[in-house]
Structure formats: C-alpha cells, structure tokens
Design an enzyme around this catalytic site. Structure first.
Site, PDB file in Angstrom:
ATOM      1  N   LYS A 192       4.225  -3.113  -7.037  1.00 46.80           N
ATOM      2  CA  LYS A 192       5.525  -3.261  -7.241  1.00 46.80           C
ATOM      3  C   LYS A 192       6.552  -3.496  -6.160  1.00 46.80           C
ATOM      4  O   LYS A 192       7.233  -3.919  -6.285  1.00 46.80           O
ATOM      5  CB  LYS A 192       5.819  -1.639  -7.719  1.00 46.80           C
ATOM      6  N   LYS A 248       7.140 -11.236 -17.843  1.00 45.19           N
ATOM      7  CA  LYS A 248       6.524  -9.969 -18.671  1.00 45.19           C
ATOM      8  C   LYS A 248       5.306 -10.181 -19.480  1.00 45.19           C
ATOM      9  O   LYS A 248       4.332  -9.285 -19.191  1.00 45.19           O
ATOM     10  CB  LYS A 248       7.824  -9.431 -19.526  1.00 45.19           C
ATOM     11  N   GLU A 295      12.257 -14.405 -17.520  1.00 44.85           N
ATOM     12  CA  GLU A 295      11.931 -13.182 -17.463  1.00 44.85           C
ATOM     13  C   GLU A 295      11.078 -12.743 -18.602  1.00 44.85           C
ATOM     14  O   GLU A 295       9.928 -11.893 -18.240  1.00 44.85           O
ATOM     15  CB  GLU A 295      13.236 -12.104 -17.553  1.00 44.85           C
ATOM     16  N   ARG A 298       1.902   1.156  -5.882  1.00 42.72           N
ATOM     17  CA  ARG A 298       2.056   0.369  -4.714  1.00 42.72           C
ATOM     18  C   ARG A 298       0.857  -0.309  -4.109  1.00 42.72           C
ATOM     19  O   ARG A 298       0.844  -1.159  -3.500  1.00 42.72           O
ATOM     20  CB  ARG A 298       2.573   1.354  -3.324  1.00 42.72           C
ATOM     21  N   GLU A 330       2.477 -11.009 -16.541  1.00 44.73           N
ATOM     22  CA  GLU A 330       2.050  -9.977 -15.660  1.00 44.73           C
ATOM     23  C   GLU A 330       1.451  -8.812 -16.367  1.00 44.73           C
ATOM     24  O   GLU A 330       0.569  -8.081 -15.346  1.00 44.73           O
ATOM     25  CB  GLU A 330       3.227  -9.574 -14.619  1.00 44.73           C
ATOM     26  N   CYS A 358       0.699  -1.354   0.088  1.00 45.00           N
ATOM     27  CA  CYS A 358      -0.108   0.011  -0.002  1.00 45.00           C
ATOM     28  C   CYS A 358       0.958   1.129   0.186  1.00 45.00           C
ATOM     29  O   CYS A 358       2.169   1.327   0.405  1.00 45.00           O
ATOM     30  CB  CYS A 358      -0.968  -0.105   1.191  1.00 45.00           C
ATOM     31  N   ASN A 361       0.384   0.394   6.243  1.00 46.47           N
ATOM     32  CA  ASN A 361       0.861  -0.624   5.296  1.00 46.47           C
ATOM     33  C   ASN A 361       1.502  -1.562   6.010  1.00 46.47           C
ATOM     34  O   ASN A 361       2.447  -1.631   6.940  1.00 46.47           O
ATOM     35  CB  ASN A 361       2.151   0.299   4.475  1.00 46.47           C
ATOM     36  N   GLY A 362       1.202  -2.813   5.485  1.00 45.77           N
ATOM     37  CA  GLY A 362       1.815  -4.172   6.291  1.00 45.77           C
ATOM     38  C   GLY A 362       0.916  -4.918   6.634  1.00 45.77           C
ATOM     39  O   GLY A 362      -0.220  -4.987   6.031  1.00 45.77           O
TER      40      GLY A 362
HETATM   41  C1  G6P Z   1       7.027  -7.635  -7.210  1.00 49.28           C
HETATM   42  C2  G6P Z   1       7.184  -6.792  -8.490  1.00 49.28           C
HETATM   43  C3  G6P Z   1       8.352  -7.417  -9.275  1.00 49.28           C
HETATM   44  C4  G6P Z   1       9.789  -7.445  -8.685  1.00 49.28           C
HETATM   45  C5  G6P Z   1       9.390  -8.159  -7.228  1.00 49.28           C
HETATM   46  C6  G6P Z   1      10.610  -7.864  -6.268  1.00 49.28           C
HETATM   47  O1  G6P Z   1       6.438  -8.692  -7.464  1.00 49.28           O
HETATM   48  O2  G6P Z   1       5.910  -6.682  -9.147  1.00 49.28           O
HETATM   49  O3  G6P Z   1       8.568  -6.732 -10.456  1.00 49.28           O
HETATM   50  O4  G6P Z   1      10.532  -8.184  -9.508  1.00 49.28           O
HETATM   51  O5  G6P Z   1       8.344  -7.439  -6.634  1.00 49.28           O
HETATM   52  O6  G6P Z   1      10.606  -6.711  -5.984  1.00 49.28           O
HETATM   53  P1  G6P Z   1      12.193  -6.099  -5.546  1.00 49.28           P
HETATM   54  O7  G6P Z   1      11.824  -4.546  -5.072  1.00 49.28           O
HETATM   55  O8  G6P Z   1      12.519  -6.808  -4.531  1.00 49.28           O
HETATM   56  O9  G6P Z   1      13.133  -6.165  -6.697  1.00 49.28           O
END
Ligand code: G6P
Length: 615
Positions: A610, A492, A488, A27, A495, A2, A106-107
């Site tokens: 994210k 992509k 990857e 977020r 997602e 959040c 948040n959490g």
């Molecule tokens: C989320 C995001 C991903 C990211 C992952 C790890 O799932 O959607 O794109 O790779 O978290 O995030 P970080 O900030 O630890 O790289």
C-alpha cells in the site's frame, strides 16, 4: 512497505504483536516474523514465509511465546527473495542463540554491499541476502565499540545511506526497544504502563489515539509506559503527542467481506467529510492550509506530482483546474519528476498528492521542489506523515484509515480537493464570477448523494464482472477527464484482478493498440463529456467492428449508447468537471467483483504494497 510493530508492558507481547501485525499486513505480506524476550532474558525469534497466518499457526496466534517485550515485522521483499531466512527479525550472530542485537527494518540500505564487506572483514558471518541483516550487524559492531544503544545506533545511522525505520532489541538492555528512522515512518503510542511502536497508525489505533512521531534522523528509547527521544547527536528531545481523530473501528472490516468493498462504500462519507472541512459559511475555504487569496492570485503555474492512483487524480485535476481556473498544469509521476530536473517558474505551485504521505518518490519530489525554493502544497490523508511535516501547505482528505492496498476512498477524496482548488483559484483570480462560484459549490454538494446512489446498482456490476471473470485483456478508453478516469479504472482492474488492462485516450487507440483487439476483448468506454461523446462512441464502434465486447459508463440521458454498447452503467448528471468522481465508482466495483469472481485476495494483491517507502 514492510510493517513494523513493537510492544513493551505488563501483558504478553506476542498476541499483541500478532494483532497489530494483522492491521499492517497491507504494508507487506510475503513473510513475517517476531522476536519476544522472556522473563529469563532469552529472546526467541520465529519467522515464516508467506502470509501472516502461516506465522500465526506456527506460534498459536502468539500464545506459545512468553514474554512482555517484543518486535514484529511483515515483509515486502526488496533485498533477497521472500523466504524464512530473509524474513525479519534479523540477529547480530550467525546462530539462532547468538542474538545480542535483534532488529526489524523497513526501507532500503543503499550501501549495504559496502557495509557488508566491512563487516565480513570484521568476522561477521551472514545467513541471509538482506540489507537488514547488514544494518543489525552494523549496530552490533558499533555496540561492541561504544557499548550504549544510542551511540551504537547513531554511529550506524551515520554510516548507512538510504531509508530506514528500525526497531532493535539489545540483550544488555532487557526492558527497552530502540527505534531509529530516516525517510521511513515510525510512530509510538504510550498508554498507562504500556508502549507500542508501529510503522503506521492503524496498527496501534486500538490501544491509543495519541501518537508520537519519531522525526527524521531521530532515535527513541521505548520502555513500558514511557519513551525518550534523541537526535543523532544523542541529545534528548522533547515531543508532544498528536491526537488522531480516526475511529479505531474504522480500521476494522465492519461486516464487509473485504476492506476494499467497505472503503468503496465509505466514499459518500469521505466526500462529504472532506467537502465539509473545506466549507465555511457556504463558501470554500482553503486558508487553513496557509494558502491565502494573495498566494492564490500569485500562482503562475501548477505542477502536480504523485504516484499510482494519486497520479491519476493529478491527471484529472489538470483537466479540471486548467478548464475552470485557466492556470497551466503539468502532471508528473514522482519517480520521473525527482530526477529529470523539471523547469519550474519562480511562482509555480508544486502539488504533491499522496494518501499515505510516505511514498518515497513523492517525498523526494517534494524535497526537490523545496530545494529550488518553489512553494509546495500536499494533499494527504495521513496526519503527521513525512510529507505533511515537510510541505509548506497541507490540505487533508478526511477519508479515514484506508487499509485495502488498492485505493478507493482516498482517491475520491483527493479528486474532491482537486475540484475545490480549481473553483477557489478560479474565483480568487477573477476567472469566474460569484454566480458561477456558487453554482460549482452547489454541484459539489450533490456529489456525496449521487455517489451513494451509484452504490445501489452494484449487483448488475457484480453479475457483469462474474461473466467476464475469465477475460485476459481489457481496455479502458475516454477523452479528457474520462481518459483520466479510464487510467484509474484500468489500474483497479489489473491490480486486484490480475487481468491485463490498458487505458488509452480514445483517439489514440487506433495508433497501434487497436491491433490487440480481437473477438471478445473487453473494451470499457467512459462517456461523460458531452462535446466528446460522439467521438468516443465512434472509437468504441471501431473496436466493436473488430470483435470487441463493449461496456459503457455514460451520463444518464445518453440512452442511445445502448444501440452500441453490450452493457451500460449510467451515472447521474453533474457538472462535467466533477463527473470523474461518479464514473470511477462503477469501475472500482468492476475491479473488485472481477477479483472476487476469480477467487483472489482482493485486499492484498500479489507483489503490491500500500505504501511504497522505497524507490
Ligand atoms: C501504491 C498503492 C497505490 C497508491 C500509490 C501511491 O502503489 O498501491 O494504491 O496509489 O502507492 O500511494 P500514496 O500513499 O502516495 O497515495
């Protein structure tokens, strides 16, 4: 997860809160709300289910709410479905006007059920299913017993298990916002006469680049133009600001339709900036992380831990480091590593890779390694993040703020640091000689331009993506480094475009998954490793025989692939170890344009966030 924002100062708070929330919507985006206190001391809470724009329409962008102090929240639901009642802010009472304490969170509060039971016994009536309402009412409960905000919050912090960043308004303290955090980020920016709070830097970058970080298990009292910090014993703490070099414009779309395509285009710069930061007089230099040549020579094994795309970087780095530096590397997803008690040698190096530096599982994995006395190195994009503050050594990717939920430029910059580590460790340990060392550096220096060149071919990918926009399934295959990049590319695709997609080591496909191939199924083969080229082509042919439509991403020169593949993208020649940084670009573009063709919200895919700061 959040997003939290707060403002206190001479201006109207609501438009500022809405603007800051816009920058944090990545977020969480299933509901949102704000609380603003007016000049008569009355606090109004407005909430809405759905994207931020629903809330914005309700309050005319914030203009209908008057008052110079407030907090806001954009939610990614954990406890309780996304609806208006569960949206934050939450209040201490059961009626809208009964808001002695108002808070956003948040959490995850792990013992919320037990705390709720206690509060129900004490007479509290709950209107939502959230753990946040429990936290707010718990603060209120303690405030009634010990009527100072710091004492009430400290008491609540002692009772709460789990992670939290809280921003709280107390009706008795009209000009203050209180914040507290444990394992969830919270930052504060103070300018002349104004103070901003946020869970993430881009939210307030426009107002200030000098940031205070609230430390773990600390509180802060925020007033117009000033902030005071306290530990859980309510002792005041002195803090310095950290200057963020990110340009405020970097958190804007800058003429691009989406952040994702903007960030894909920023990759040559992210690669160049990150490489430059690790070059000194033409030689690689990682000593600013504190990893000296002696330390490099003493490492017996490497364990890479990360989540999502960062884990994919780890998968690629394993191939590169093992091959160039001849050090054994294992790679774990952080959520597994933290609980399965991995066997680590005394001289192991645990590398945590994370864009945000806040991912809960990655942070826990780091702590697990540290608790066993193992040296830790973090590869991060966000300065001052939780992982940055706890790791023994840090190397930063210079990718700038990344806003799109699906990572692109941070992934590329992380890969580059993986290469630099491989080459540097190999040289320091005498595995490669000076000539080879210089050769690798020269190859790395060609990466930004080659990445730039690939972006020029995007129209073909756009056309192909629109042709396949109705696909139900896609498979990505490759061997070695190509397999790591397939992971990857496939992520992509799923997602952002919601096409079911799987990545397989090319040789493994026939052990089950090939049964899913039918007429027209899209299969993407990645072919940059010369010694494995023919083998992967054979695996592609096996699928074509069963009806698959083949897309190939191959190194320039392998033009014979067009006899097999229906659509081919060529990537420039580069040392094979580093080819993943080039092959990923067409795959990112493919995911992006597939999403655009399907009319989806590219930057905010459903159900995702994210930065995942909960387990
Ligand atoms: C989320 C995001 C991903 C990211 C992952 C790890 O799932 O959607 O794109 O790779 O978290 O995030 P970080 O900030 O630890 O790289």
């Amino acid at each position: 997860m959040c997003g939290i924002v707060g403002y206190v100062g001479p201006q109207q708070a609501a438009p500022i809160l809405m603007d800051s929330l816009c920058r944090l919507e990545y977020r969480g985006y299933d509901s949102a709300g704000i609380a603003v206190r007016d000049g008569d001391g009355h606090t109004t809470v407005v909430k809405a289910k759905g994207r931020l724009k629903v809330l914005s329409e309700k309050i005319d962008g914030g203009r209908t709410l008057k008052g110079c102090i407030g907090i806001g929240h954009t939610r990614w639901a954990t406890h309780g479905e996304p609806n208006e009642a569960n949206a934050h802010p939450h209040i201490s009472g059961s009626e809208p006007d009964d808001s002695a304490v108002v808070g956003v969170h948040n959490g995850i509060i792990e013992n919320y059920a037990e705390l709720k039971e206690k509060l129900v016994k004490a007479g509290y009536i709950f209107y939502s299913q959230t753990d946040t309402e429990v936290a707010v009412k718990l603060v209120d409960y303690y405030y009634k017993k010990y009527p100072t905000p710091s004492k009430a919050i400290a008491k609540a912090m002692m009772r709460i298990r789990g992670s939290y960043a809280l921003a709280i308004l107390f009706n008795d303290h009209q000009n203050q916002i209180w914040t507290a955090r444990k394992d969830s980020p919270m930052i504060i920016g103070v300018t002349k006469g104004e103070t901003f709070i946020a869970s993430d830097v881009p939210a307030i970058l426009k107002y200030t680049q000098d940031i205070y970080y609230v430390g773990n298990c600390e509180m802060a009292c925020v007033e117009a133009g000033k902030v005071s910090f306290f530990n859980i014993d309510e002792e005041q703490l002195e803090k310095e600001t950290v200057h963020i070099t990110w340009d405020a414009n970097a958190a804007e779309r800058g003429g691009f339709e989406h952040f994702m395509i903007k960030e894909i285009h920023e990759q040559p710069k992210a690669l160049q900036d990150t490489l430059n930061s690790l070059l000194n007089d033409g030689r690689l230099d990682i000593t600013k992380s504190g990893i000296t040549p002696e330390i490099a020579r003493g490492i017996s094994e490497i364990s890479i831990v990360a989540c999502g795309s960062a884990w994919h970087v780890g998968m690629a780095a394993k191939y590169v480091i093992e091959d160039i530096a001849r050090i054994p590397v294992r790679v774990d997803v952080a959520s597994e590593f933290r609980y399965h008690c991995p066997i680590l040698q005394e001289n192991a190096l645990v590398i945590v890779i994370s864009q945000s530096g806040e991912t809960a599982d990655s942070l826990a994995a780091l702590r697990e390694a540290k608790s066993r006395g193992i040296r830790t190195l973090a590869i991060l994009n966000v300065l001052g993040s939780s992982i940055a503050r706890e790791a023994d050594h840090v190397l930063y990717t210079l990718a700038g703020p990344e806003i799109a939920v699906a990572t692109t430029k941070a992934y590329s910059a992380q890969m580059l640091i993986g290469y630099v580590l491989a080459v540097e460790l190999a040289f320091e340990r005498g595995v490669i000689d000076e000539e080879k060392y210089k050769y690798y550096i020269a190859q790395l220096q060609t990466l930004p331009d080659k990445a730039e060149g690939l972006l020029e071919d995007k129209e073909r990918i756009q056309w192909f993506a629109s042709k396949f926009s109705t696909a139900h399934d896609a498979f990505f295959i490759g061997r070695g480094i190509d397999y790591a990049v397939a992971l990857e590319g496939s992520l992509k695709m799923k997602e952002v475009s919601y096409v079911h997609s799987e990545a397989y080591a090319a040789g493994e496909l026939k052990h089950g998954t090939i049964s899913l191939i039918e007429d027209g199924t899209l299969l993407v083969g990645i072919l940059t490793q010369n010694s494995l080229y023919e083998k992967t082509v054979s695996n592609m042919v096996e699928c074509k025989t069963r009806g698959a439509y083949l897309m190939a991403v191959a190194t320039a020169g392998h033009y014979d692939i067009e006899d097999t593949a229906d659509f081919t993208i060529y990537v420039p020649n580069i040392d094979e170890h580093f080819a993943g940084s080039l092959t990923v670009i067409p795959l990112q573009l493919f995911g992006y344009y597939s999403s655009v063709s399907r009319g989806l919200d590219v930057d905010k895919p459903r159900n995702l966030a994210k930065s995942v700061t909960v387990e």
